[in-house]
Write a protein that holds these residues in place. Structure first.
Motif, PDB file in Angstrom:
ATOM      1  N   ASN A  77      13.502  60.680  19.325  1.00  0.00           N
ATOM      2  CA  ASN A  77      14.635  59.993  20.198  1.00  0.00           C
ATOM      3  C   ASN A  77      15.071  58.673  19.682  1.00  0.00           C
ATOM      4  O   ASN A  77      14.484  58.282  18.881  1.00  0.00           O
ATOM      5  CB  ASN A  77      13.743  59.771  21.714  1.00  0.00           C
ATOM      6  CG  ASN A  77      12.373  59.290  21.432  1.00  0.00           C
ATOM      7  OD1 ASN A  77      11.720  59.466  20.676  1.00  0.00           O
ATOM      8  ND2 ASN A  77      12.312  58.183  22.328  1.00  0.00           N
ATOM      9  N   PRO A  78      16.332  58.768  20.019  1.00  0.00           N
ATOM     10  CA  PRO A  78      16.970  57.353  19.366  1.00  0.00           C
ATOM     11  C   PRO A  78      16.199  56.001  19.700  1.00  0.00           C
ATOM     12  O   PRO A  78      16.187  55.049  19.019  1.00  0.00           O
ATOM     13  CB  PRO A  78      18.267  57.280  20.180  1.00  0.00           C
ATOM     14  CG  PRO A  78      18.527  58.939  20.190  1.00  0.00           C
ATOM     15  CD  PRO A  78      17.292  59.547  20.607  1.00  0.00           C
ATOM     16  N   GLU A  79      15.519  55.939  21.007  1.00  0.00           N
ATOM     17  CA  GLU A  79      14.596  54.767  21.192  1.00  0.00           C
ATOM     18  C   GLU A  79      13.705  54.424  20.148  1.00  0.00           C
ATOM     19  O   GLU A  79      13.284  53.245  19.615  1.00  0.00           O
ATOM     20  CB  GLU A  79      14.340  54.918  22.699  1.00  0.00           C
ATOM     21  CG  GLU A  79      15.186  54.734  23.661  1.00  0.00           C
ATOM     22  CD  GLU A  79      15.782  56.318  23.858  1.00  0.00           C
ATOM     23  OE1 GLU A  79      16.939  56.264  24.532  1.00  0.00           O
ATOM     24  OE2 GLU A  79      15.180  57.270  23.386  1.00  0.00           O
ATOM     25  N   ALA A  80      13.077  55.773  19.964  1.00  0.00           N
ATOM     26  CA  ALA A  80      11.730  55.634  18.986  1.00  0.00           C
ATOM     27  C   ALA A  80      12.251  55.073  17.453  1.00  0.00           C
ATOM     28  O   ALA A  80      11.787  54.300  16.758  1.00  0.00           O
ATOM     29  CB  ALA A  80      10.937  56.755  18.941  1.00  0.00           C
ATOM     30  N   TRP A  81      13.568  55.910  17.328  1.00  0.00           N
ATOM     31  CA  TRP A  81      14.206  55.492  16.060  1.00  0.00           C
ATOM     32  C   TRP A  81      14.510  54.161  15.832  1.00  0.00           C
ATOM     33  O   TRP A  81      14.245  53.437  14.928  1.00  0.00           O
ATOM     34  CB  TRP A  81      15.506  56.406  15.896  1.00  0.00           C
ATOM     35  CG  TRP A  81      16.108  56.519  14.680  1.00  0.00           C
ATOM     36  CD1 TRP A  81      15.942  57.590  13.885  1.00  0.00           C
ATOM     37  CD2 TRP A  81      16.953  55.518  13.738  1.00  0.00           C
ATOM     38  NE1 TRP A  81      16.721  57.399  12.461  1.00  0.00           N
ATOM     39  CE2 TRP A  81      17.251  56.297  12.511  1.00  0.00           C
ATOM     40  CE3 TRP A  81      17.315  54.116  14.201  1.00  0.00           C
ATOM     41  CZ2 TRP A  81      18.126  55.593  11.705  1.00  0.00           C
ATOM     42  CZ3 TRP A  81      18.148  53.773  13.161  1.00  0.00           C
ATOM     43  CH2 TRP A  81      18.420  54.410  12.175  1.00  0.00           C
ATOM     44  N   GLN A  82      15.265  53.312  16.829  1.00  0.00           N
ATOM     45  CA  GLN A  82      15.476  52.212  16.606  1.00  0.00           C
ATOM     46  C   GLN A  82      14.532  51.001  16.529  1.00  0.00           C
ATOM     47  O   GLN A  82      14.671  50.118  15.756  1.00  0.00           O
ATOM     48  CB  GLN A  82      16.338  51.704  17.946  1.00  0.00           C
ATOM     49  CG  GLN A  82      17.834  52.513  18.020  1.00  0.00           C
ATOM     50  CD  GLN A  82      18.670  51.749  17.156  1.00  0.00           C
ATOM     51  OE1 GLN A  82      18.229  50.854  16.324  1.00  0.00           O
ATOM     52  NE2 GLN A  82      19.974  51.991  17.093  1.00  0.00           N
ATOM     53  N   TRP A  83      13.212  51.516  17.209  1.00  0.00           N
ATOM     54  CA  TRP A  83      12.091  50.447  17.339  1.00  0.00           C
ATOM     55  C   TRP A  83      11.438  50.718  15.544  1.00  0.00           C
ATOM     56  O   TRP A  83      11.113  49.406  15.216  1.00  0.00           O
ATOM     57  CB  TRP A  83      10.940  51.033  18.360  1.00  0.00           C
ATOM     58  CG  TRP A  83       9.865  49.975  18.320  1.00  0.00           C
ATOM     59  CD1 TRP A  83       9.697  48.943  19.000  1.00  0.00           C
ATOM     60  CD2 TRP A  83       8.921  50.414  17.659  1.00  0.00           C
ATOM     61  NE1 TRP A  83       8.397  48.344  18.827  1.00  0.00           N
ATOM     62  CE2 TRP A  83       8.021  49.262  17.951  1.00  0.00           C
ATOM     63  CE3 TRP A  83       8.010  51.204  16.766  1.00  0.00           C
ATOM     64  CZ2 TRP A  83       6.499  48.990  17.614  1.00  0.00           C
ATOM     65  CZ3 TRP A  83       6.701  51.047  16.330  1.00  0.00           C
ATOM     66  CH2 TRP A  83       6.066  50.107  16.782  1.00  0.00           C
TER      67      TRP A  83
END
Length: 640
Positions: A382-388
């Motif tokens: 998911n993009p949120e985990a990718w960004q972190w």
């Protein structure tokens, strides 16, 4: 494949640094496109160049890559370099020690479950151990073509055992050490293994897993049990490799099937060797001074391809980790990155989401300046985990390669290349070399441009599976009959206006729980084996860490009441039948299940109920709509 604009409206597109591009094997998107076209239009030339890096006892005699993907035109088959003979163990060990002079190079830094429990193994030491154990296997009567079951923790001996099998032409069938005795037994019986290699036990975090007890439920039987250390002690360090045909089987690895019975995915020698070597080198942009760490377990395909065969084929130095990301504390992974100066790091979105919960402080306690490339595997991120992952772990300087592939594909099939592909958080981006994706609608028509539907592949690549062991008909039915002429992945996919591919998840009755593929049918059959259960249906419910969780509906036999004791028994039943990874998160008492008039359970409706979504869509085919209200009333709000 078209080049994307620098920044699509309202969408973040990230690029690798100039420093990374300078030394990269594939330094630009233009170079990727040029090589991709060559790999698809002239696979013999493209893969022939890769094959030149390896030793062949004899050359191939027919077509480099021969295949039929269309069931209407005869049996499905894929052959790569048929007629050539080689040995994959020789290529990943002897060639590195003798030809490339890497004998003193570290093959593995083994890091145990407890900090401070560690070992270093060089290529020369690994070759010696493999030869000795290959001689042990031969002394026990194991020969070319025999199947050998391996049920072991993440120790160096696991790598030794699998490579020893490959050295003598035996076929390894590794079973993840988290599976139950019943799952192990089922796999041994299906593959007709002649010998089982296991361990007394191991610690996973602070929990002792007694593998030997699980394997046979008695501590030691001198009639059949033999001790590894006693046998290997007197074995010779010299063992000539057995030269295998390109299409001889290398290993069988079981993956859950939508019918419930696991499928024995069969991979063969040469194509798998070429594909894992090439994907490892190019996707992680491997260079000789890198220290690489894949956190997967060798019991899964990720460990086969990207802990053992791919890295060793490139003469890489890897970390082999036995423990957990949260033991003894939540900074363990970053401590290991710091300790070994890891430059290429490959883990699952589940682990990233788990560690995200603890914030950035545990990550920032340790030095991560050695990191150059981050990778993810097992499920769409998911993009949120990718960004972190990109911002906190990689400090916004490490490209993230979000790799899509399957046990069946042998290696990465959709993935960014770190210096070449502009990244979109959450997208698997573009196909790897030799892979030709398409998106089909329900009618099997190929969709062009921005679209969403079934992800399929039009032609093979060297590393694709060859069959389901002992059941070629099941292989054809599962992957080729739905849409003749295409390999069907079972995954949904969206292609955006820039040509990027986004994996949307399973379309068939499979769940992706913490990166592990589980069959709903397998869990359902484990539940109904309990004497209290008349019927069961299992669906996925979104989970913030695991991606999907198991939500189970059970209909009990007349006169039996649903209670906490029964719930505990049902969870235990599933754990014992399949393994801890399949333990239900939610179990709901279901007096009845929503069925069509023909008796088919409407799992689409059950998924809506599990998520408390009131808009059920068209339910006109339901035989009895009154069950819906009852099911909503009985919903589980919290995990059990």
């Amino acid at each position: 494949i078209k080049m994307i604009p620098d920044k699509a409206p309202g969408e973040e597109v990230l690029h690798a640094s100039g420093d990374l591009k300078k030394q990269a094997h594939i330094p630009s998107f233009e170079k990727y496109k040029e090589l991709y076209i060559r790999s698809v239009e002239s696979p013999e030339e493209f893969w022939g160049d890769v094959a030149e890096d390896f030793f062949w006892k004899t050359k191939y005699t027919g077509k480099f890559l021969d295949y039929n993907f269309d069931v209407t035109k005869g049996d499905i088959f894929v052959k790569c370099m048929e007629g050539a003979t080689t040995n994959i163990c020789y290529n990943v060990l002897d060639r590195n020690v003798h030809e490339r002079k890497l004998g003193d190079k570290v093959a593995f830094y083994w890091e145990g479950n407890e900090p401070g429990d560690e070992k270093t193994v060089t290529y020369r030491e690994l070759l010696q151990q493999v030869c000795k154990f290959a001689n042990v296997l031969k002394s026990q009567g194991v020969k070319k073509g025999d199947r050998v079951s391996i049920y072991m923790p993440m120790v160096v001996e696991l790598v030794v055992a699998m490579l020893a099998c490959a050295r003598i032409g035996a076929v390894h069938a590794i079973v993840f050490a988290g599976f139950s005795a019943e799952s192990l037994c089922e796999r041994i019986m299906d593959s007709q293994c002649c010998i089982l290699i296991t361990a007394d036990g191991f610690y996973r975090g602070d929990k002792l897993i007694s593998l030997k007890l699980i394997a046979d439920e008695v501590p030691w039987n001198p009639e059949v049990d033999l001790c590894w250390h006693s046998l290997i002690g007197g074995a010779s360090e010299e063992c000539e490799p057995v030269w295998c045909d390109s299409e001889d089987p290398l290993f069988i690895l079981y993956t859950s099937g939508s019918t419930g019975k696991p499928k024995g995915v069969l991979h063969t020698v040469s194509g798998y060797m070429l594909y894992t070597a090439a994907t490892f080198k190019l996707v992680f942009d491997y260079h000789s001074d890198d220290v690489y760490w894949c956190t997967a377990d060798i019991g899964w395909i990720t460990g086969h391809s990207y802990i053992t065969y791919g890295p060793l084929a490139n003469g890489a130095t890897s970390v082999l980790f036995e423990g957990l990301p949260t033991y003894p504390d939540v900074s363990r992974m970053w401590e290991i990155v710091d300790k070994y100066h890891v430059s290429k790091f490959y883990t699952a979105p589940t682990a990233i989401r788990l560690l995200m919960k603890y914030g950035s402080e545990p990550v920032q306690k340790y030095n991560r300046t050695s990191l150059k490339i981050l990778g993810t595997v097992g499920e769409p991120i998911n993009p949120e985990a990718w960004q972190w992952y990109y911002s906190v772990v990689g400090e916004k300087r490490c490209p993230v390669v979000d790799t899509f592939w399957q046990t069946e594909t042998g290696g990465h099939v959709m993935t960014p290349l770190p210096a070449a592909t502009p990244m979109k958080p959450g997208s698997a981006t573009f196909p790897f070399f030799g892979v030709v994706p398409a998106i089909l609608n329900e009618s099997g028509e190929e969709l062009e441009g921005p679209s969403e539907g079934y992800l399929v592949f039009k032609q093979p690549w060297p590393g694709v599976m060859r069959t389901v062991y002992g059941n070629h008909e099941r292989f054809e039915t599962t992957y080729f009959k739905k849409f003749p002429g295409f390999y069907v992945t079972g995954d949904g996919c969206r292609r955006d206006k820039d040509g990027y591919y986004w994996i949307t998840g399973r379309i068939d009755d499979m769940l992706n729980v913490s990166g592990h593929l589980l069959s709903t049918a397998e869990v359902e059959s484990a539940l109904v084996e309990h004497e209290a259960v008349a019927e069961a249906a299992v669906v996925g419910r979104p989970h913030p860490v695991k991606g999907e969780s198991l939500y189970c509906f059970v209909t009990l036999n007349d006169g039996i009441n649903y209670n906490q004791k029964l719930e505990v028994e049902l969870k235990k039943q599933v754990r014992e039948k399949i393994g801890a990874i399949a333990t239900p998160d939610y179990i709901q008492n279901a007096p009845g299940l929503p069925k069509t008039r023909s008796g088919k359970i409407m799992r689409r409706v059950l998924r809506k109920i599990a998520c408390n979504e009131q808009d059920l869509g068209d339910v006109s085919t339901l035989a009895d709509s009154s069950v819906i209200e009852q099911l909503f009333e009985n919903r589980c709000c919290t995990a059990v």
